[in-house]
Design a protein around this motif. Structure first.
Motif, PDB file in Angstrom:
ATOM      1  N   CYS A 158       0.819  -1.219   0.000  1.00 51.48           N
ATOM      2  CA  CYS A 158       0.000   0.000   0.000  1.00 51.48           C
ATOM      3  C   CYS A 158       0.853   1.269   0.000  1.00 51.48           C
ATOM      4  CB  CYS A 158      -0.919   0.018   1.221  1.00 51.48           C
ATOM      5  SG  CYS A 158      -2.247  -1.197   1.179  1.00 51.48           S
ATOM      6  N   ILE A 159       1.882   1.317   0.835  1.00 51.61           N
ATOM      7  CA  ILE A 159       2.635   2.562   0.978  1.00 51.61           C
ATOM      8  C   ILE A 159       3.541   2.835  -0.223  1.00 51.61           C
ATOM      9  CG2 ILE A 159       4.638   1.624   2.221  1.00 51.61           C
ATOM     10  CD1 ILE A 159       4.556   4.194   3.953  1.00 51.61           C
ATOM     11  N   THR A 160       3.995   1.803  -0.920  1.00 50.73           N
ATOM     12  CA  THR A 160       4.959   2.015  -2.004  1.00 50.73           C
ATOM     13  C   THR A 160       4.387   2.856  -3.144  1.00 50.73           C
ATOM     14  OG1 THR A 160       6.022  -0.077  -1.437  1.00 50.73           O
ATOM     15  CG2 THR A 160       6.594   0.899  -3.550  1.00 50.73           C
ATOM     16  N   PRO A 161       3.235   2.512  -3.726  1.00 47.80           N
ATOM     17  CA  PRO A 161       2.694   3.387  -4.772  1.00 47.80           C
ATOM     18  C   PRO A 161       2.236   4.740  -4.230  1.00 47.80           C
ATOM     19  CG  PRO A 161       1.152   1.623  -4.266  1.00 47.80           C
ATOM     20  CD  PRO A 161       2.424   1.295  -3.553  1.00 47.80           C
ATOM     21  N   ALA A 162       1.868   4.784  -2.947  1.00 44.43           N
ATOM     22  CA  ALA A 162       1.480   6.073  -2.355  1.00 44.43           C
ATOM     23  C   ALA A 162       2.665   7.027  -2.311  1.00 44.43           C
ATOM     24  CB  ALA A 162       0.913   5.852  -0.950  1.00 44.43           C
ATOM     25  N   LEU A 163       3.872   6.494  -2.145  1.00 44.99           N
ATOM     26  CA  LEU A 163       5.071   7.340  -2.162  1.00 44.99           C
ATOM     27  C   LEU A 163       5.242   8.034  -3.511  1.00 44.99           C
ATOM     28  CD1 LEU A 163       7.664   4.967  -0.423  1.00 44.99           C
ATOM     29  CD2 LEU A 163       6.725   7.071   0.537  1.00 44.99           C
ATOM     30  N   ILE A 164       4.870   7.349  -4.586  1.00 46.22           N
ATOM     31  CA  ILE A 164       5.112   7.856  -5.934  1.00 46.22           C
ATOM     32  C   ILE A 164       4.392   9.175  -6.186  1.00 46.22           C
ATOM     33  CG2 ILE A 164       4.850   7.353  -8.408  1.00 46.22           C
ATOM     34  CD1 ILE A 164       4.941   4.369  -7.685  1.00 46.22           C
ATOM     35  N   VAL A 165       3.189   9.355  -5.634  1.00 49.69           N
ATOM     36  CA  VAL A 165       2.363  10.515  -6.003  1.00 49.69           C
ATOM     37  C   VAL A 165       3.014  11.847  -5.639  1.00 49.69           C
ATOM     38  CG1 VAL A 165       0.252   9.158  -5.808  1.00 49.69           C
ATOM     39  CG2 VAL A 165       0.999  10.527  -3.856  1.00 49.69           C
ATOM     40  N   GLY A 166       3.976  11.826  -4.706  1.00 53.76           N
ATOM     41  CA  GLY A 166       4.652  13.065  -4.355  1.00 53.76           C
ATOM     42  C   GLY A 166       5.464  13.636  -5.501  1.00 53.76           C
ATOM     43  N   ALA A 167       5.845  12.807  -6.459  1.00 52.84           N
ATOM     44  CA  ALA A 167       6.694  13.261  -7.564  1.00 52.84           C
ATOM     45  C   ALA A 167       5.928  14.119  -8.561  1.00 52.84           C
ATOM     46  CB  ALA A 167       7.318  12.065  -8.279  1.00 52.84           C
ATOM     47  N   PHE A 168       4.637  13.849  -8.718  1.00 50.78           N
ATOM     48  CA  PHE A 168       3.848  14.626  -9.689  1.00 50.78           C
ATOM     49  C   PHE A 168       2.619  15.254  -9.034  1.00 50.78           C
ATOM     50  CE2 PHE A 168       3.403   9.981 -10.529  1.00 50.78           C
ATOM     51  CZ  PHE A 168       2.222   9.755  -9.844  1.00 50.78           C
ATOM     52  N   ALA A 169       2.752  15.558  -7.754  1.00 48.50           N
ATOM     53  CA  ALA A 169       1.654  16.179  -7.005  1.00 48.50           C
ATOM     54  C   ALA A 169       1.261  17.507  -7.641  1.00 48.50           C
ATOM     55  CB  ALA A 169       2.080  16.409  -5.559  1.00 48.50           C
ATOM     56  N   GLU A 170      -0.008  17.853  -7.517  1.00 46.77           N
ATOM     57  CA  GLU A 170      -0.582  19.142  -7.918  1.00 46.77           C
ATOM     58  C   GLU A 170      -0.894  19.253  -9.414  1.00 46.77           C
ATOM     59  OE1 GLU A 170       0.603  22.408  -4.825  1.00 46.77           O
ATOM     60  OE2 GLU A 170       2.382  21.967  -6.017  1.00 46.77           O
ATOM     61  N   ARG A 171      -0.736  18.140 -10.186  1.00 49.05           N
ATOM     62  CA  ARG A 171      -1.019  18.266 -11.618  1.00 49.05           C
ATOM     63  C   ARG A 171      -1.562  17.012 -12.283  1.00 49.05           C
ATOM     64  NH1 ARG A 171       4.492  17.905 -10.592  1.00 49.05           N
ATOM     65  NH2 ARG A 171       5.872  16.820 -12.044  1.00 49.05           N
ATOM     66  N   ILE A 172      -1.830  15.951 -11.560  1.00 52.84           N
ATOM     67  CA  ILE A 172      -2.274  14.703 -12.183  1.00 52.84           C
ATOM     68  C   ILE A 172      -3.762  14.467 -11.935  1.00 52.84           C
ATOM     69  CG2 ILE A 172      -1.753  13.241 -10.187  1.00 52.84           C
ATOM     70  CD1 ILE A 172      -0.729  11.123 -12.240  1.00 52.84           C
ATOM     71  N   ARG A 173      -4.411  13.825 -12.903  1.00 55.95           N
ATOM     72  CA  ARG A 173      -5.821  13.471 -12.754  1.00 55.95           C
ATOM     73  C   ARG A 173      -5.980  12.386 -11.683  1.00 55.95           C
ATOM     74  NH1 ARG A 173      -9.208  14.765 -17.194  1.00 55.95           N
ATOM     75  NH2 ARG A 173      -8.063  15.645 -18.967  1.00 55.95           N
ATOM     76  N   PHE A 174      -7.068  12.484 -10.932  1.00 60.16           N
ATOM     77  CA  PHE A 174      -7.331  11.491  -9.892  1.00 60.16           C
ATOM     78  C   PHE A 174      -7.561  10.120 -10.512  1.00 60.16           C
ATOM     79  CE2 PHE A 174     -10.408   9.369  -6.937  1.00 60.16           C
ATOM     80  CZ  PHE A 174      -9.527   9.190  -5.882  1.00 60.16           C
ATOM     81  N   SER A 175      -8.307  10.061 -11.617  1.00 58.48           N
ATOM     82  CA  SER A 175      -8.559   8.779 -12.288  1.00 58.48           C
ATOM     83  C   SER A 175      -7.266   8.173 -12.808  1.00 58.48           C
ATOM     84  CB  SER A 175      -9.549   8.971 -13.448  1.00 58.48           C
ATOM     85  OG  SER A 175      -9.052   9.927 -14.372  1.00 58.48           O
ATOM     86  N   ALA A 176      -6.333   9.035 -13.245  1.00 55.32           N
ATOM     87  CA  ALA A 176      -5.042   8.541 -13.731  1.00 55.32           C
ATOM     88  C   ALA A 176      -4.235   7.915 -12.605  1.00 55.32           C
ATOM     89  CB  ALA A 176      -4.263   9.685 -14.380  1.00 55.32           C
ATOM     90  N   VAL A 177      -4.292   8.516 -11.427  1.00 54.69           N
ATOM     91  CA  VAL A 177      -3.580   7.962 -10.270  1.00 54.69           C
ATOM     92  C   VAL A 177      -4.086   6.557  -9.960  1.00 54.69           C
ATOM     93  CG1 VAL A 177      -3.224   8.177  -7.773  1.00 54.69           C
ATOM     94  CG2 VAL A 177      -3.027  10.193  -9.215  1.00 54.69           C
ATOM     95  N   VAL A 178      -5.403   6.415  -9.900  1.00 53.68           N
ATOM     96  CA  VAL A 178      -5.983   5.120  -9.539  1.00 53.68           C
ATOM     97  C   VAL A 178      -5.642   4.057 -10.582  1.00 53.68           C
ATOM     98  CG1 VAL A 178      -8.121   3.864  -9.082  1.00 53.68           C
ATOM     99  CG2 VAL A 178      -7.842   6.207  -8.231  1.00 53.68           C
TER     100      VAL A 178
END
Length: 475
Positions: A158-178
């Motif tokens: 769970c935590i490993t992919p959650a770490l990734i979102v910090g790299a492109f925070a503030e500009r990615i679509r929520f559906s794209a993240v999921v």
């Protein structure tokens, strides 16, 4: 009837009974040792180990929600606070369901002809896992309930992919993240976890293993599986998504260092479950991992503050939090292998290296790794993985590497060159697998739902444009 006749009669009855029940008594005497032997052959998990692992699992969840969520949330601008919290929360929930559906099976079962790279589907939907099944620890004949191992490893996933979102925070679509996370854990995380951590256990140490494990590479709690893996995926994502609108032209300072400090502190507390829990037993090696997690982090905080003071004249709270995470990342693969003094050295070294990548390299190559996922997790993980190969040496206070082919499972050390080369091979496989795999998956997601929000949505902030709510309201 006289007393003599009575005693004679009783004697005859007793003799007859003895003759009749002699075979039963003899069978019972033979069966008793067999029953004891059978009971001894059936492992019974120690309640102390089980309790420690249950607690460690909860601590790793604490790292993610709320720890990582608040750490990242405080680092972004106020208009994007909730978007980061929601991304971390949703990733955690989605990966939990995927893990019990097929993730655990792909990571921790024999994959047959593909076993070097990934497991199979024999435990899909947790088939065959119940309250009676066990998972062996790193000591022969010592077990914990398999359900405990399943949920402990689930929190890592769970935590490993959650770490990734910090790299492109503030500009990615929520559906794209999921969508990206669903694909990424399937094709990148589960295979890497299998390559690094899958083996037969102490009782079947000659059984087929994952590729990186077969190199002789060691990773106590996830330097390759978690941090390098996430750091490389984050760097690729930051480059492919492009820079935030107004990057280096507008102020993009963290909106709440208070929340970032709270998040960093929760990460540190939870990391004891992450590192010491990875021992799978409540013993001296868990204590070693715990003291190392204290000391490497402390040293890295001090080291980062010193570097900032020398370079900028002031030590910042942001630097302190960054140093804490860098120390935690670096000691993760070494937690149960390095000695306490080695952990301090690791912490002192990692902060200047990560600072250089965050402050110099990122500006030099002009990529927008929003919250320095690569600069801290990727770089810190690489340094920690390689450093583990040195610091595990008993001559340097390390714990050595257990050789399960010996009668007493004695700890030894193959030599610095041999072990560091094994570590380097593990790092290289992780970088290549995560880098290429992540790049392909970003392209797939972009083609399906689009990776990036519109400029208008980005200007408005993802809290309102993606979720229709705001973190803060004016009184």
């Amino acid at each position: 009837m006289s007393s003599f006749k009575l005693s004679t009669s009783l004697g005859r009855v007793g003799a007859t009974a003895a003759a009749l029940f002699a075979p039963v008594i003899a069978f019972a005497q033979e069966a008793a040792p067999a029953a004891v032997e059978a009971a001894a052959a059936t492992p019974v998990p120690d309640k102390g180990d089980t309790t420690w692992m249950l607690l460690s699992t909860i601590l790793v969840l604490l790292m993610t929600v709320p720890g990582l969520a608040l750490f990242y949330g405080g680092l972004v601008r106020a208009k994007n606070m909730l978007s980061v919290l929601m991304q971390v929360l949703m990733i955690t929930a989605v990966v939990m369901i995927i893990w019990v559906t097929y993730g655990y099976s792909l990571a921790f079962t024999d994959g047959g002809s593909l076993n070097s790279y990934v497991g199979g589907f024999s435990k899909m939907f947790l088939a065959g896992v119940d309250t009676t099944t066990l998972a062996e620890s790193f000591s022969k004949g010592v077990f914990i309930p398999e359900y405990v191992f399943v949920v402990f490893q689930m929190t890592f996933a769970c935590i490993t992919p959650a770490l990734i979102v910090g790299a492109f925070a503030e500009r990615i679509r929520f559906s794209a993240v999921v969508l990206f996370v669903v694909l990424w854990v399937t094709f990148v995380y589960f295979p890497i976890a299998h390559m690094v951590w899958f083996w037969g256990g102490p009782s079947a140490y000659t059984a087929p293993t994952g590729l990186i494990f077969s190199f002789g590479a060691i990773d106590f709690a996830g330097g390759t599986v978690v941090h390098i893996n996430a750091g490389i995926a984050g760097l690729v994502g930051a480059i492919l998504l492009g820079k935030r609108t107004g990057y280096k032209k507008e102020i993009m300072a963290p909106h709440s260092m208070t929340l970032t400090m709270v998040g960093a502190s929760l990460l540190w507390v939870g990391w004891f479950g992450f590192n010491a829990g990875s021992n799978l037993e409540a013993n001296a090696y868990a204590a070693l991992a715990m003291i190392n997690t204290f000391l490497a982090t402390a040293a890295a905080i001090i080291s980062w503050a010193v570097v900032e003071t020398l370079v900028r004249g002031k030590a910042s709270m942001l630097g302190g939090a960054s140093g804490a995470v860098a120390g935690l990342v670096a000691v993760t693969p070494a937690a149960g292998f390095a000695g306490p003094m080695g952990a301090i050295v690791l912490g002192l070294v990692v902060s200047p290296v990560c600072y250089f990548f965050v402050d110099v390299v990122k500006n030099k190559f002009n990529y927008d790794d929003s919250l320095d996922v690569f600069g801290i997790h990727g770089v810190g993980g690489i340094l920690g993985a390689i450093g583990t190969g040195i610091l595990v040496n008993p001559a340097l206070g390390g714990a050595g590497i257990v050789d399960y082919s010996t009668a007493d499972f004695a700890a030894g050390y193959a030599g610095t060159a041999t072990q560091v080369w094994a570590q380097l091979k593990g790092v290289l496989v992780t970088v290549v697998w995560s880098g290429i795999g992540s790049a392909i998956l970003y392209k797939v997601v972009d083609a399906i739902v689009g990776l990036r929000v519109s400029v208008e949505a980005e200007r408005e902030g993802l809290d309102l444009s993606s979720h229709g709510e705001a973190a803060y309201h004016a009184s």
